[in-house]
Structure formats: C-alpha cells, structure tokens
Write a protein that holds these residues in place. Structure first.
Motif, PDB file in Angstrom:
ATOM      1  N   ALA A  48      46.250  44.786  74.545  1.00  0.00           N
ATOM      2  CA  ALA A  48      46.010  45.469  73.434  1.00  0.00           C
ATOM      3  C   ALA A  48      45.474  46.840  73.490  1.00  0.00           C
ATOM      4  O   ALA A  48      45.558  47.840  72.782  1.00  0.00           O
ATOM      5  CB  ALA A  48      45.252  44.670  72.183  1.00  0.00           C
ATOM      6  N   ASP A  49      44.460  47.031  74.467  1.00  0.00           N
ATOM      7  CA  ASP A  49      43.976  48.309  74.630  1.00  0.00           C
ATOM      8  C   ASP A  49      44.651  49.245  75.165  1.00  0.00           C
ATOM      9  O   ASP A  49      44.384  50.501  75.766  1.00  0.00           O
ATOM     10  CB  ASP A  49      42.541  48.183  75.502  1.00  0.00           C
ATOM     11  CG  ASP A  49      42.947  47.386  76.874  1.00  0.00           C
ATOM     12  OD1 ASP A  49      43.979  46.648  76.902  1.00  0.00           O
ATOM     13  OD2 ASP A  49      42.209  47.733  77.911  1.00  0.00           O
ATOM     14  N   GLN A  50      45.969  48.889  75.618  1.00  0.00           N
ATOM     15  CA  GLN A  50      47.016  49.750  76.451  1.00  0.00           C
ATOM     16  C   GLN A  50      47.802  50.372  75.293  1.00  0.00           C
ATOM     17  O   GLN A  50      48.911  51.223  75.691  1.00  0.00           O
ATOM     18  CB  GLN A  50      47.833  48.982  77.453  1.00  0.00           C
ATOM     19  CG  GLN A  50      46.692  48.445  78.290  1.00  0.00           C
ATOM     20  CD  GLN A  50      46.245  49.399  79.525  1.00  0.00           C
ATOM     21  OE1 GLN A  50      46.877  50.348  79.966  1.00  0.00           O
ATOM     22  NE2 GLN A  50      45.243  49.393  79.615  1.00  0.00           N
ATOM     23  N   HIS A  51      47.540  50.345  74.210  1.00  0.00           N
ATOM     24  CA  HIS A  51      48.565  50.808  73.331  1.00  0.00           C
ATOM     25  C   HIS A  51      48.791  52.387  73.285  1.00  0.00           C
ATOM     26  O   HIS A  51      49.969  53.005  73.080  1.00  0.00           O
ATOM     27  CB  HIS A  51      48.272  50.289  71.587  1.00  0.00           C
ATOM     28  CG  HIS A  51      46.958  50.844  71.134  1.00  0.00           C
ATOM     29  ND1 HIS A  51      45.842  50.474  71.693  1.00  0.00           N
ATOM     30  CD2 HIS A  51      46.689  51.797  70.279  1.00  0.00           C
ATOM     31  CE1 HIS A  51      44.970  51.051  70.895  1.00  0.00           C
ATOM     32  NE2 HIS A  51      45.402  51.964  70.160  1.00  0.00           N
ATOM     33  N   ARG A  52      47.600  53.070  73.544  1.00  0.00           N
ATOM     34  CA  ARG A  52      47.994  54.404  73.347  1.00  0.00           C
ATOM     35  C   ARG A  52      48.524  54.993  74.635  1.00  0.00           C
ATOM     36  O   ARG A  52      49.481  55.849  74.787  1.00  0.00           O
ATOM     37  CB  ARG A  52      46.727  55.174  73.438  1.00  0.00           C
ATOM     38  CG  ARG A  52      45.871  54.810  72.250  1.00  0.00           C
ATOM     39  CD  ARG A  52      44.643  55.871  71.958  1.00  0.00           C
ATOM     40  NE  ARG A  52      43.864  55.433  70.856  1.00  0.00           N
ATOM     41  CZ  ARG A  52      44.262  56.056  69.590  1.00  0.00           C
ATOM     42  NH1 ARG A  52      45.118  56.826  69.517  1.00  0.00           N
ATOM     43  NH2 ARG A  52      43.394  55.895  68.365  1.00  0.00           N
ATOM     44  N   GLU A  53      48.333  54.285  75.949  1.00  0.00           N
ATOM     45  CA  GLU A  53      49.247  54.382  77.138  1.00  0.00           C
ATOM     46  C   GLU A  53      50.726  54.139  77.019  1.00  0.00           C
ATOM     47  O   GLU A  53      51.532  54.834  77.273  1.00  0.00           O
ATOM     48  CB  GLU A  53      48.481  53.861  78.185  1.00  0.00           C
ATOM     49  CG  GLU A  53      47.142  54.330  78.641  1.00  0.00           C
ATOM     50  CD  GLU A  53      47.238  55.639  79.130  1.00  0.00           C
ATOM     51  OE1 GLU A  53      48.281  56.114  79.669  1.00  0.00           O
ATOM     52  OE2 GLU A  53      46.363  56.365  78.600  1.00  0.00           O
ATOM     53  N   TYR A  54      50.897  53.366  76.152  1.00  0.00           N
ATOM     54  CA  TYR A  54      52.177  52.579  75.909  1.00  0.00           C
ATOM     55  C   TYR A  54      53.052  53.861  75.040  1.00  0.00           C
ATOM     56  O   TYR A  54      54.324  54.287  75.335  1.00  0.00           O
ATOM     57  CB  TYR A  54      52.180  51.222  75.222  1.00  0.00           C
ATOM     58  CG  TYR A  54      53.432  50.857  74.863  1.00  0.00           C
ATOM     59  CD1 TYR A  54      54.303  50.028  75.682  1.00  0.00           C
ATOM     60  CD2 TYR A  54      54.312  51.167  73.658  1.00  0.00           C
ATOM     61  CE1 TYR A  54      55.590  49.611  75.489  1.00  0.00           C
ATOM     62  CE2 TYR A  54      55.645  50.667  73.219  1.00  0.00           C
ATOM     63  CZ  TYR A  54      56.392  49.968  74.173  1.00  0.00           C
ATOM     64  OH  TYR A  54      57.364  49.321  73.786  1.00  0.00           O
ATOM     65  N   GLY A  55      52.465  54.379  74.047  1.00  0.00           N
ATOM     66  CA  GLY A  55      52.977  55.416  73.395  1.00  0.00           C
ATOM     67  C   GLY A  55      53.112  56.658  73.846  1.00  0.00           C
ATOM     68  O   GLY A  55      54.144  57.165  73.885  1.00  0.00           O
ATOM     69  N   ARG A  56      52.349  57.168  75.203  1.00  0.00           N
ATOM     70  CA  ARG A  56      52.383  58.158  75.931  1.00  0.00           C
ATOM     71  C   ARG A  56      53.717  58.122  76.803  1.00  0.00           C
ATOM     72  O   ARG A  56      54.509  59.014  76.952  1.00  0.00           O
ATOM     73  CB  ARG A  56      51.212  58.714  76.882  1.00  0.00           C
ATOM     74  CG  ARG A  56      49.974  58.804  75.817  1.00  0.00           C
ATOM     75  CD  ARG A  56      48.883  59.418  76.679  1.00  0.00           C
ATOM     76  NE  ARG A  56      47.436  59.632  76.040  1.00  0.00           N
ATOM     77  CZ  ARG A  56      46.505  58.981  75.824  1.00  0.00           C
ATOM     78  NH1 ARG A  56      46.575  57.558  76.595  1.00  0.00           N
ATOM     79  NH2 ARG A  56      45.771  59.512  75.244  1.00  0.00           N
ATOM     80  N   THR A  57      54.050  56.866  77.103  1.00  0.00           N
ATOM     81  CA  THR A  57      54.825  56.417  77.965  1.00  0.00           C
ATOM     82  C   THR A  57      56.550  56.717  76.715  1.00  0.00           C
ATOM     83  O   THR A  57      57.522  56.939  77.554  1.00  0.00           O
ATOM     84  CB  THR A  57      55.109  55.039  78.273  1.00  0.00           C
ATOM     85  OG1 THR A  57      54.046  54.859  79.227  1.00  0.00           O
ATOM     86  CG2 THR A  57      56.394  54.747  79.311  1.00  0.00           C
ATOM     87  N   ILE A  58      56.148  56.212  75.830  1.00  0.00           N
ATOM     88  CA  ILE A  58      57.378  56.461  74.919  1.00  0.00           C
ATOM     89  C   ILE A  58      57.729  58.149  74.722  1.00  0.00           C
ATOM     90  O   ILE A  58      58.910  58.555  74.644  1.00  0.00           O
ATOM     91  CB  ILE A  58      57.193  55.891  73.586  1.00  0.00           C
ATOM     92  CG1 ILE A  58      56.975  54.367  73.562  1.00  0.00           C
ATOM     93  CG2 ILE A  58      58.619  56.447  72.553  1.00  0.00           C
ATOM     94  CD1 ILE A  58      58.430  53.484  74.107  1.00  0.00           C
ATOM     95  N   LEU A  59      56.737  58.787  74.533  1.00  0.00           N
ATOM     96  CA  LEU A  59      56.790  60.221  74.346  1.00  0.00           C
ATOM     97  C   LEU A  59      57.437  60.886  75.712  1.00  0.00           C
ATOM     98  O   LEU A  59      58.188  61.880  75.646  1.00  0.00           O
ATOM     99  CB  LEU A  59      55.528  60.732  74.133  1.00  0.00           C
ATOM    100  CG  LEU A  59      55.071  60.461  72.683  1.00  0.00           C
ATOM    101  CD1 LEU A  59      53.516  61.099  72.426  1.00  0.00           C
ATOM    102  CD2 LEU A  59      55.960  60.850  71.542  1.00  0.00           C
TER     103      LEU A  59
END
Length: 236
Positions: A174-185
């Motif tokens: 769950a703490d990886q959600h921001r990194e996941y969002g950056r990957t989408i971008l």
C-alpha cells in the motif's frame, strides 16, 4: 365480393407491420455484421502480425514477472513478446493469452516500474478480464444501436482498470501507491493508448479517464473488498 374486400382490408395492416419489422431487422443485421467484421478483422490482423514473434529473453524482466505472479497468486506460464503493433503493454488472446510489450519496452523502464506494469497485467489475468471483454463485445454487437449500452460498457472498462490498479497496489504494498502512479504517468509520457479491442486489455485504456485513476491511486487506502455495500450490490 364485399366480404372478400373487407377481409383484404383487414389483412393489410399485418402485411405492413411485417414489412416494417423486416426493415428494422435488416438495419440491425447490417450494423451487427459491420461491427462483427471490424472486430474480427482487427483481432485477426493483430494476431497475424504478432504470430511467430520470439518470446522475451530478458532474464531480469522475466524474474520480475515470475515474482509478480507469485505475489498475485497467478499460476501458469505467461508468454511475453515485444511487438511493434502495440503502443502500450497489453494482454492479448483468449485461451492462451500473451503479454505484448512495445519494442524496447524492458530497456526503457526500470525494474521497479516493470513490476508495477506486470502486476497490473496479471491482475487482468486473475480477474478473467479477457473472457469478460469478449462477452462484452458480443453484447455490444447485439445492442450496437443502444447508446446506453456503449456508455455502460465504457464505464465498466474504467472500473475494471480501477480494480486492477487496486489489486496491483495491494500486491506491491500500500505504501507504493505514489510510485505506482508515477509509473502510470511515465507510461503516458512515452506511449499512446490504442483503440479498444475485445482480445486486448492493457494498462492504458483511455487517456480521458486517467484523471479518475490517478486520483484513486494518489488517495489509495487498502480496505475490505467484501464489505456490506458489496454484499448488498451482489444480492441486488
């Protein structure tokens, strides 16, 4: 003679009604045939162009894929190929799905980013989204004339992506959600979404709907998927 004329007059409306229904059926059949032809042609063209491509041999990327499959509990071997016909990662097929990656994809993204992409695609596999996509395609063919059906299935595709995002983030942590969002971008910066196809489900479905996905990812909170609202909706 008068009796015969009266009987003929009585029979005329059914004949006109039958003709009207036949015309409607021809219009519906022509639309269904055109949509079927488009779907079949585009799917067969992609299958032909990706036919015979060598499987991915990047050992580090395949190791990340195997680890991601274990995290999501996805069993079985998933073949991975790099194909110039796709602009973003996507699962393709039905009975033996393959993961299609754009040419040079594994060299353009870090191992950390590849993990997020693989988790998302494996979430599609775990949720049986490919068979569901084909079922939706059949229903759209049958109801091609109904704009509410097209709108409803467009919303379903967005919700499907949100569900896969949630599964991928939970598997990554769950703490990886921001990194996941950056990957989408990062994907959005370098790649462009392709047109919807029933045999193809990927991580970039619609640019216009990404705002809602990014908002969910940024505010992601792990929760119980089988809460009371879910049970009520399921019963409904």
């Amino acid at each position: 003679a008068d009796s015969s004329a009266a009987q003929a007059a009585v029979r005329l409306p059914p004949v006109k009604a039958t003709s009207w229904l036949a015309t409607l059926f021809r219009v519906w059949f022509a639309g269904a045939l055109l949509l079927t032809g488009y779907i079949a042609t585009s799917s067969l063209r992609l299958a032909w162009r990706c036919r015979g491509l060598p499987a991915l041999t990047d050992a580090s990327a395949l190791a990340v894929l195997d680890e991601s499959a274990r995290r999501l509990g996805v069993r079985g071997h998933l073949s991975v190929v790099e194909c110039a016909e796709v602009a973003s990662p996507a699962l393709f097929g039905l009975f033996r799905p393959r993961l299609l990656l754009p040419q040079g994809f594994t060299g353009s993204f870090s191992t950390h980013e590849l993990r997020f992409v693989f988790l998302h695609e494996l979430a599609h596999l775990r949720r049986w989204d490919l068979p569901l996509n084909w079922l939706v395609a059949v229903l759209q063919i049958l109801h091609w004339f109904n704009p509410l059906v097209w709108f409803g299935f467009a919303r379903w595709r967005l919700d499907r992506e949100l569900a896969c995002d949630a599964l991928a983030i939970e598997a990554a942590g769950a703490d990886q959600h921001r990194e996941y969002g950056r990957t989408i971008l990062h994907l959005l910066e370098n790649l462009t979404p392709r047109m919807a196809m029933p045999g193809l489900v990927g991580i970039l479905e619609n640019k216009r709907q990404l705002r809602r996905r990014i908002g969910m990812i940024a505010n992601f909170r792990p929760g119980n998927r089988w809460g009371l609202p879910s049970v009520v909706l399921l019963l409904g």
